[in-house]
Scaffold this motif. Structure first.
Motif, PDB file in Angstrom:
ATOM      1  N   PHE A  66      -8.620   9.299   8.413  1.00  0.00           N
ATOM      2  CA  PHE A  66      -7.382   9.640   9.109  1.00  0.00           C
ATOM      3  C   PHE A  66      -7.673  10.764  10.095  1.00  0.00           C
ATOM      4  O   PHE A  66      -8.690  11.445   9.982  1.00  0.00           O
ATOM      5  N   THR A  67      -6.762  10.925  11.029  1.00  0.00           N
ATOM      6  CA  THR A  67      -6.878  12.079  11.917  1.00  0.00           C
ATOM      7  C   THR A  67      -5.926  13.151  11.404  1.00  0.00           C
ATOM      8  O   THR A  67      -4.834  12.844  10.903  1.00  0.00           O
ATOM      9  N   PHE A  68      -6.349  14.384  11.528  1.00  0.00           N
ATOM     10  CA  PHE A  68      -5.557  15.493  11.013  1.00  0.00           C
ATOM     11  C   PHE A  68      -4.191  15.559  11.691  1.00  0.00           C
ATOM     12  O   PHE A  68      -3.186  15.822  11.036  1.00  0.00           O
ATOM     13  N   LYS A  72      -0.646  15.452   9.679  1.00  0.00           N
ATOM     14  CA  LYS A  72       0.324  16.549   9.726  1.00  0.00           C
ATOM     15  C   LYS A  72       1.712  16.065  10.114  1.00  0.00           C
ATOM     16  O   LYS A  72       2.711  16.663   9.708  1.00  0.00           O
ATOM     17  N   SER A  73       1.789  14.992  10.885  1.00  0.00           N
ATOM     18  CA  SER A  73       3.085  14.518  11.364  1.00  0.00           C
ATOM     19  C   SER A  73       3.867  13.727  10.307  1.00  0.00           C
ATOM     20  O   SER A  73       5.037  13.428  10.505  1.00  0.00           O
ATOM     21  N   LYS A  74       3.237  13.402   9.186  1.00  0.00           N
ATOM     22  CA  LYS A  74       3.900  12.593   8.156  1.00  0.00           C
ATOM     23  C   LYS A  74       4.624  13.472   7.143  1.00  0.00           C
ATOM     24  O   LYS A  74       4.222  14.594   6.878  1.00  0.00           O
ATOM     25  N   LYS A 162      -7.530  12.956   2.032  1.00  0.00           N
ATOM     26  CA  LYS A 162      -6.083  12.849   1.863  1.00  0.00           C
ATOM     27  C   LYS A 162      -5.561  13.610   0.651  1.00  0.00           C
ATOM     28  O   LYS A 162      -4.558  14.328   0.760  1.00  0.00           O
ATOM     29  N   LEU A 163      -6.201  13.459  -0.513  1.00  0.00           N
ATOM     30  CA  LEU A 163      -5.688  14.133  -1.720  1.00  0.00           C
ATOM     31  C   LEU A 163      -5.737  15.649  -1.575  1.00  0.00           C
ATOM     32  O   LEU A 163      -4.773  16.339  -1.900  1.00  0.00           O
TER      33      LEU A 163
END
Length: 176
Positions: A66-68, A72-74, A162-163
């Motif tokens: 994923f891209t950071f 962050k937008s989620k 992710k975790l």
């Protein structure tokens, strides 16, 4: 109070194994670091196993990169559901591979990965900010792999990425 608090409390009361409590796991950064190191160790140990067969039935693994900026937008709930989807695939891949690996070293590592991924899967189901329960109807981006080591690589990347970031985000909310 957050809707997940009751579920979290009941989960904490029923945890029997030597696994961290959800709040402690989120609030004590050393624990996620411990799980990252365990994922790395499992990946290293399975790489040292002799004569691991290719999987006759390929493992379906989530694409966990994923891209950071996207991350962050989620919302935390979206992140949680995405990780649950990834973990569901990983747990299924580990279970499927276990049935195909008779070699003791590989089987032992797969069993450990299965237990840890399933523990995270159960744990994340206790955190919810939306009404209703998680439904296994997600379709994450996935890839089929025939190498057992790719299951361990994917798991390590998920825990390290992710975790870890999800727990960091939750700590901002839960650890005041």
């Amino acid at each position: 109070s957050p809707p997940g608090l009751l579920l979290l409390t009941s989960f904490l009361l029923h945890v029997k194994e030597d696994h961290a409590s959800p709040t402690r796991l989120v609030c004590d950064n050393r624990l996620i670091q411990k799980y990252i190191m365990e994922a790395k160790d499992m990946e290293e140990r399975v790489g040292q196993c002799q004569a691991l067969p290719a999987l006759s039935c390929p493992a379906v693994l989530p694409l966990v990169d994923f891209t950071f900026q996207q991350w962050k937008s989620k919302s935390n709930e979206t992140k949680r559901r995405e990780i649950l989807c990834d973990l569901a695939l990983l747990v299924g891949a580990a279970a499927g591979a276990q049935g195909q690996v008779s070699e003791e070293c590989g089987a032992r590592q797969l069993s450990q990965l299965y237990r840890q991924a399933n523990t995270f899967f159960l744990l994340l189901q206790t955190f919810s900010w939306e009404a209703g329960h998680w439904e296994p109807s997600c379709s994450p981006h996935s890839i089929e792999q025939t190498h057992i080591t790719s299951i361990f690589l994917t798991y390590r990347q998920l825990v390290q990425g992710k975790l870890r970031f999800f727990f960091h985000d939750l700590a901002k909310v839960l650890c005041k």
